[in-house]
Design a protein around this motif. Structure first.
Motif, PDB file in Angstrom:
ATOM      1  N   ILE A  29       0.418   2.618 -12.116  1.00 34.34           N
ATOM      2  CA  ILE A  29      -0.997   2.960 -12.062  1.00 34.34           C
ATOM      3  C   ILE A  29      -1.615   2.970 -13.454  1.00 34.34           C
ATOM      4  CG2 ILE A  29      -0.616   5.453 -12.204  1.00 34.34           C
ATOM      5  CD1 ILE A  29      -3.220   3.609  -9.997  1.00 34.34           C
ATOM      6  N   GLY A  30      -0.801   3.290 -14.477  1.00 33.77           N
ATOM      7  CA  GLY A  30      -1.314   3.287 -15.842  1.00 33.77           C
ATOM      8  C   GLY A  30      -1.758   1.908 -16.287  1.00 33.77           C
ATOM      9  N   VAL A  31      -1.043   0.890 -15.840  1.00 35.55           N
ATOM     10  CA  VAL A  31      -1.414  -0.490 -16.166  1.00 35.55           C
ATOM     11  C   VAL A  31      -2.687  -0.882 -15.421  1.00 35.55           C
ATOM     12  CG1 VAL A  31      -0.695  -2.905 -16.026  1.00 35.55           C
ATOM     13  CG2 VAL A  31       0.970  -1.141 -16.624  1.00 35.55           C
ATOM     14  N   LEU A  32      -2.779  -0.481 -14.161  1.00 34.03           N
ATOM     15  CA  LEU A  32      -3.928  -0.854 -13.338  1.00 34.03           C
ATOM     16  C   LEU A  32      -5.232  -0.245 -13.846  1.00 34.03           C
ATOM     17  CD1 LEU A  32      -2.339  -0.481  -9.776  1.00 34.03           C
ATOM     18  CD2 LEU A  32      -2.777  -2.598 -11.024  1.00 34.03           C
ATOM     19  N   THR A  33      -5.136   0.912 -14.467  1.00 35.63           N
ATOM     20  CA  THR A  33      -6.350   1.603 -14.918  1.00 35.63           C
ATOM     21  C   THR A  33      -6.666   1.370 -16.391  1.00 35.63           C
ATOM     22  OG1 THR A  33      -5.024   3.599 -15.329  1.00 35.63           O
ATOM     23  CG2 THR A  33      -6.117   3.414 -13.180  1.00 35.63           C
ATOM     24  N   THR A  34      -5.814   0.650 -17.099  1.00 37.92           N
ATOM     25  CA  THR A  34      -6.053   0.398 -18.522  1.00 37.92           C
ATOM     26  C   THR A  34      -7.274  -0.483 -18.775  1.00 37.92           C
ATOM     27  OG1 THR A  34      -3.728   0.720 -19.119  1.00 37.92           O
ATOM     28  CG2 THR A  34      -5.076  -0.588 -20.629  1.00 37.92           C
ATOM     29  N   MET A  58      -7.078  -3.726  -7.213  1.00 35.91           N
ATOM     30  CA  MET A  58      -5.681  -3.338  -7.070  1.00 35.91           C
ATOM     31  C   MET A  58      -5.494  -1.836  -7.250  1.00 35.91           C
ATOM     32  SD  MET A  58      -3.860  -6.491  -9.139  1.00 35.91           S
ATOM     33  CE  MET A  58      -2.189  -5.875  -8.841  1.00 35.91           C
ATOM     34  N   ASP A  59      -4.611  -1.263  -6.413  1.00 42.77           N
ATOM     35  CA  ASP A  59      -4.205   0.128  -6.578  1.00 42.77           C
ATOM     36  C   ASP A  59      -2.685   0.188  -6.499  1.00 42.77           C
ATOM     37  OD1 ASP A  59      -3.562  -0.069  -3.891  1.00 42.77           O
ATOM     38  OD2 ASP A  59      -5.173   1.243  -3.193  1.00 42.77           O
ATOM     39  N   LYS A  60      -2.124   1.380  -6.395  1.00 46.04           N
ATOM     40  CA  LYS A  60      -0.670   1.511  -6.450  1.00 46.04           C
ATOM     41  C   LYS A  60       0.030   1.015  -5.190  1.00 46.04           C
ATOM     42  CE  LYS A  60      -0.714   6.328  -4.860  1.00 46.04           C
ATOM     43  NZ  LYS A  60      -0.320   7.725  -5.195  1.00 46.04           N
ATOM     44  N   GLY A  61      -0.706   0.822  -4.098  1.00 37.70           N
ATOM     45  CA  GLY A  61      -0.108   0.329  -2.864  1.00 37.70           C
ATOM     46  C   GLY A  61       0.029  -1.182  -2.867  1.00 37.70           C
ATOM     47  N   LEU A  62       0.680  -1.718  -1.837  1.00 41.97           N
ATOM     48  CA  LEU A  62       0.859  -3.158  -1.704  1.00 41.97           C
ATOM     49  C   LEU A  62      -0.321  -3.750  -0.944  1.00 41.97           C
ATOM     50  CD1 LEU A  62       2.599  -5.690  -2.073  1.00 41.97           C
ATOM     51  CD2 LEU A  62       3.750  -5.119   0.078  1.00 41.97           C
ATOM     52  N   CYS A 101      -7.952  -3.818 -12.304  1.00 45.16           N
ATOM     53  CA  CYS A 101      -7.324  -5.115 -12.042  1.00 45.16           C
ATOM     54  C   CYS A 101      -7.745  -5.630 -10.669  1.00 45.16           C
ATOM     55  CB  CYS A 101      -5.803  -4.990 -12.087  1.00 45.16           C
ATOM     56  SG  CYS A 101      -5.139  -4.494 -13.691  1.00 45.16           S
ATOM     57  N   LEU A 102      -7.995  -6.920 -10.600  1.00 43.47           N
ATOM     58  CA  LEU A 102      -8.380  -7.557  -9.343  1.00 43.47           C
ATOM     59  C   LEU A 102      -7.258  -8.457  -8.845  1.00 43.47           C
ATOM     60  CD1 LEU A 102     -12.053  -8.666 -10.154  1.00 43.47           C
ATOM     61  CD2 LEU A 102     -11.260  -6.487  -9.196  1.00 43.47           C
ATOM     62  N   ASN A 103      -7.227  -8.648  -7.536  1.00 42.41           N
ATOM     63  CA  ASN A 103      -6.236  -9.528  -6.927  1.00 42.41           C
ATOM     64  C   ASN A 103      -6.937 -10.501  -5.986  1.00 42.41           C
ATOM     65  OD1 ASN A 103      -3.667 -10.549  -6.098  1.00 42.41           O
ATOM     66  ND2 ASN A 103      -3.775  -9.267  -4.273  1.00 42.41           N
ATOM     67  N   ILE A 104      -6.507 -11.761  -6.033  1.00 41.86           N
ATOM     68  CA  ILE A 104      -6.987 -12.775  -5.090  1.00 41.86           C
ATOM     69  C   ILE A 104      -5.932 -12.881  -3.998  1.00 41.86           C
ATOM     70  CG2 ILE A 104      -7.754 -15.159  -4.806  1.00 41.86           C
ATOM     71  CD1 ILE A 104      -8.071 -15.262  -7.886  1.00 41.86           C
ATOM     72  N   HIS A 105      -6.227 -12.366  -2.825  1.00 37.95           N
ATOM     73  CA  HIS A 105      -5.233 -12.331  -1.749  1.00 37.95           C
ATOM     74  C   HIS A 105      -5.603 -13.333  -0.659  1.00 37.95           C
ATOM     75  CE1 HIS A 105      -1.915 -10.544   0.470  1.00 37.95           C
ATOM     76  NE2 HIS A 105      -2.669 -10.640   1.553  1.00 37.95           N
ATOM     77  N   ALA A 106      -4.617 -14.115  -0.225  1.00 36.01           N
ATOM     78  CA  ALA A 106      -4.862 -15.210   0.719  1.00 36.01           C
ATOM     79  C   ALA A 106      -4.801 -14.765   2.179  1.00 36.01           C
ATOM     80  CB  ALA A 106      -3.878 -16.340   0.469  1.00 36.01           C
ATOM     81  N   SER A 107      -5.601 -13.770   2.515  1.00 37.41           N
ATOM     82  CA  SER A 107      -5.798 -13.384   3.913  1.00 37.41           C
ATOM     83  C   SER A 107      -7.051 -12.533   3.992  1.00 37.41           C
ATOM     84  CB  SER A 107      -4.601 -12.602   4.467  1.00 37.41           C
ATOM     85  OG  SER A 107      -4.650 -11.241   4.063  1.00 37.41           O
ATOM     86  N   LEU A 108      -7.483 -12.276   5.209  1.00 33.43           N
ATOM     87  CA  LEU A 108      -8.619 -11.386   5.426  1.00 33.43           C
ATOM     88  C   LEU A 108      -8.065  -9.981   5.624  1.00 33.43           C
ATOM     89  CD1 LEU A 108     -10.712 -13.651   7.838  1.00 33.43           C
ATOM     90  CD2 LEU A 108     -11.073 -13.278   5.384  1.00 33.43           C
ATOM     91  N   LEU A 109      -7.877  -9.286   4.518  1.00 28.46           N
ATOM     92  CA  LEU A 109      -7.314  -7.942   4.581  1.00 28.46           C
ATOM     93  C   LEU A 109      -8.172  -7.040   5.479  1.00 28.46           C
ATOM     94  CD1 LEU A 109      -6.358  -7.516   0.812  1.00 28.46           C
ATOM     95  CD2 LEU A 109      -4.777  -7.784   2.735  1.00 28.46           C
ATOM     96  N   PRO A 110      -7.505  -6.081   6.159  1.00 29.60           N
ATOM     97  CA  PRO A 110      -6.116  -5.644   5.980  1.00 29.60           C
ATOM     98  C   PRO A 110      -5.068  -6.444   6.753  1.00 29.60           C
ATOM     99  CG  PRO A 110      -7.201  -4.222   7.551  1.00 29.60           C
ATOM    100  CD  PRO A 110      -8.255  -5.165   7.050  1.00 29.60           C
ATOM    101  N   ARG A 111      -5.466  -7.539   7.412  1.00 30.45           N
ATOM    102  CA  ARG A 111      -4.472  -8.357   8.103  1.00 30.45           C
ATOM    103  C   ARG A 111      -3.644  -9.132   7.079  1.00 30.45           C
ATOM    104  NH1 ARG A 111      -3.077  -9.883  13.035  1.00 30.45           N
ATOM    105  NH2 ARG A 111      -2.379 -12.016  13.481  1.00 30.45           N
TER     106      ARG A 111
END
Length: 241
Positions: free
Chosen positions: A3-8, A48-52, A13-23
């Motif tokens: 989480i320290g890296v994500l909040t620095t 991005m957060d600490k979860g997957l 931090c952003l993620n490009i995810h190849a689905s229509l989350l939460p699916r």
């Protein structure tokens, strides 16, 4: 990621995810969408957060899954769509972050990482399921079966959309023709669901149009006819048989 890296970074931090989350959270959303028979997928830009893949959603864009889509072609489609999506978000990042939407965990499912053994065809399954397996696992790990102990890759096939059925055991080569090799599959018809791209397939026959024997080159059904490498009545089996 800690989480320290994500909040620095100032904006996280952003993620490009190849689905229509939460699916389809997880490692293999493209493949799992194809295997499940989804008729739609897309890109989610996520904080991005600490979860997957559980973070808030900043932007979503959908795309249809074509009937002949493979994991390779869908990957390329998602790559192009993802590039456009992240560029859109970065132009007005503060706006999209202010409008971020939390994911509904009750609607989530998980796209598990692929393993090589998922490529082995179970001929007792419906033809439509096997056809999606072939497309969803192209190019890796690829769908495969065995003939007289020799591994055979199945590169392209279509389920036969007809009410006629064969009484041959699952895995039996019903006929070898110039256009396709017909193989008996499971007897049960597959029921379409809300996310399925295909209608109910009443046939239990798969039409293979291209395959590859171990150590050989990919061959069409017509090429196989000339080579006499496959005959009516031959039996595709699992590795252990």
């Amino acid at each position: 990621m800690p989480i320290g890296v994500l909040t620095t970074p100032t904006h996280g931090c952003l993620n490009i995810h190849a689905s229509l989350l939460p699916r389809w959270r997880g490692a293999a959303p493209i493949h799992r969408a194809l295997l499940a028979g989804d008729d739609e997928t897309g890109i989610t830009i996520m904080q991005m957060d600490k979860g997957l893949d559980t973070g808030d959603m900043l932007y979503k864009v959908s795309a249809s899954i074509e009937p002949d889509e493979t994991a390779a072609s869908l990957h390329d489609k998602m790559a192009a769509l993802g590039a456009t999506a992240i560029a859109t978000v970065l132009k007005e990042l503060s706006h999209y972050q202010a409008q971020a939407v939390a994911q509904d965990d009750s609607q989530a499912n998980y796209a598990e990482k692929l393993v090589k053994t998922e490529g082995e065809v179970d001929w007792t399954k419906p033809a439509a399921t096997i056809e999606r397996q072939i497309r969803g696992l192209t190019p890796w790990p690829g769908a495969y079966t065995f003939l007289n102990g020799q591994r055979v890759k199945i590169l392209a096939a279509l389920p036969i959309n007809t009410t006629q059925k064969t009484d041959k055991p699952a895995g039996t080569v019903v006929s070898v023709g110039r256009k396709a090799i017909l193989v008996a599959c499971g007897q049960e018809a597959e029921q379409a669901n809300d996310n399925a791209a295909h209608d109910v397939q009443l046939s239990n026959t798969l039409a293979i149009t291209k395959l590859q024997f171990a150590g050989g080159k990919p061959m069409t059904a017509e090429q196989l006819c000339h080579g006499n490498q496959l005959n009516d009545g031959d039996q595709f089996t699992a590795e252990s048989k």
